[in-house]
Design a protein around this motif. Sequence first.
Motif, short mmCIF file in Angstrom:
data_model
loop_
_atom_site.label_atom_id
_atom_site.label_comp_id
_atom_site.label_asym_id
_atom_site.label_seq_id
_atom_site.Cartn_x
_atom_site.Cartn_y
_atom_site.Cartn_z
N VAL A 11 47.71 -89.25 86.32
CA VAL A 11 49.04 -88.18 86.48
C VAL A 11 49.01 -88.82 87.85
O VAL A 11 48.50 -89.13 88.63
N VAL A 12 49.81 -88.16 88.56
CA VAL A 12 50.42 -88.34 90.45
C VAL A 12 49.45 -87.09 91.01
O VAL A 12 49.84 -85.80 91.08
N GLN A 59 52.32 -90.56 95.92
CA GLN A 59 53.32 -90.34 95.81
C GLN A 59 53.99 -90.68 93.64
O GLN A 59 53.27 -91.87 93.71
N ILE A 60 54.94 -90.66 94.12
CA ILE A 60 55.75 -91.02 92.41
C ILE A 60 55.88 -92.50 92.26
O ILE A 60 56.70 -92.15 92.51
N PRO A 61 55.52 -93.04 91.35
CA PRO A 61 56.06 -94.39 91.18
C PRO A 61 57.79 -94.17 90.94
O PRO A 61 58.56 -93.80 90.62
N GLN A 62 58.35 -95.31 91.97
CA GLN A 62 59.24 -95.95 92.13
C GLN A 62 60.25 -95.54 90.80
O GLN A 62 61.53 -95.21 91.03
N LEU A 63 59.97 -96.45 90.34
CA LEU A 63 60.59 -96.51 89.02
C LEU A 63 60.81 -95.08 88.50
O LEU A 63 61.87 -95.33 87.64
N ARG A 64 59.34 -94.67 87.88
CA ARG A 64 59.83 -93.03 87.49
C ARG A 64 60.56 -92.34 88.75
O ARG A 64 62.02 -91.59 87.72
N LEU A 123 58.03 -86.32 85.01
CA LEU A 123 57.67 -86.99 86.24
C LEU A 123 56.29 -86.68 87.52
O LEU A 123 55.82 -87.76 88.07
N HIS A 124 55.37 -85.87 86.52
CA HIS A 124 54.16 -86.33 87.23
C HIS A 124 52.93 -86.98 86.37
O HIS A 124 51.78 -86.99 86.35
N GLY A 125 53.09 -87.74 85.54
CA GLY A 125 52.36 -88.28 84.12
C GLY A 125 52.04 -87.55 83.02
O GLY A 125 52.47 -86.17 82.95
N ARG A 126 50.88 -87.87 82.69
CA ARG A 126 50.22 -86.70 81.87
C ARG A 126 48.28 -86.86 81.42
O ARG A 126 48.12 -88.62 81.92
N ILE A 169 63.53 -83.74 81.78
CA ILE A 169 62.44 -84.13 83.21
C ILE A 169 61.44 -83.33 83.43
O ILE A 169 61.94 -81.92 83.76
N THR A 170 59.88 -83.59 83.33
CA THR A 170 59.23 -82.24 83.67
C THR A 170 58.10 -83.31 84.25
O THR A 170 57.42 -83.60 85.25
#
Length: 271
Positions: free
Chosen positions: A189-190, A195-200, A119-122, A100-101
């Motif tokens: 990216v977050v 908010q981080i997407p709930q699925l992630r 976790l925070h996209g790319r 998990i990054t």
Amino acid sequence: MDPAVDYAIAQTRQMLVGLNVVAMTGAGVSTDSGIPDYRGQGRVVKHPLTFDQFLASSENQARYWARSYVGWNRIASAEPNDSHLALAKAEQTGQIQQLITQNVDGLHQKAGSKNVIELHGRLDRVVCLDCTESISRQAMDGLIQATNPSMNRSADIEFTPDGDAEIEVPKDFRVPTCQNCNGRYKPDVVFFGEQIPQLRVTEAKTAVERAEAVLVAGSSLTVNSGLRLVKQAKELGQKIVIINLGETRADNIADVKLNASAADVLRALFL
């Protein structure tokens, strides 16, 4: 390496043998690739644009894209260092089951890691806030260059982990609009305050639930998304190992804390 660190590495190696391990990484694993962190030892703390600020005005969006246009090349051209390579090898040999990054640079995948939750996209993806259509960052750079041909990309400008370069934004800078709906583009990216997407989130929590140990590398756990996962692991009775130069917000619940370079420790553990 310091004898105390050598001892802690040996202790960690013995502790993790045969366990289902989730690794969690932060900006400190990418510093040896030339990508700075936000809060590393000896650094002035950076305060990046928040999500609300980005949405609040076209001026803030211009600030983000102009500065990011200059800084992005430095991240796109970065190569994995021993931290990334060690974790990729650990996955291949079955010593780590999930990564998990919190990083957005894509260097774990570049090193060969497959089971990665970003976790925070790319940064290499761009999404429209209005119609959700996605384009590559390379395509976005082409649009920015076409609409702002005088923009200069100097290699000597300081930048942050999200590619935010320290430049004065030209007053005539124009932000490209979505090619599909004329809407607003945002990096996938977050942002701070977003908010981080709930699925992630669910995916990351499930990975921790299935684990028997969590190995944190290169993160101060200042951001709550990472800290919550470590606290979850502690509540489940899992082993917690933290590798970070400087204090973290979970030092008091770690079974082992190594105040050392992530690259040095991960190299010793897995390469």
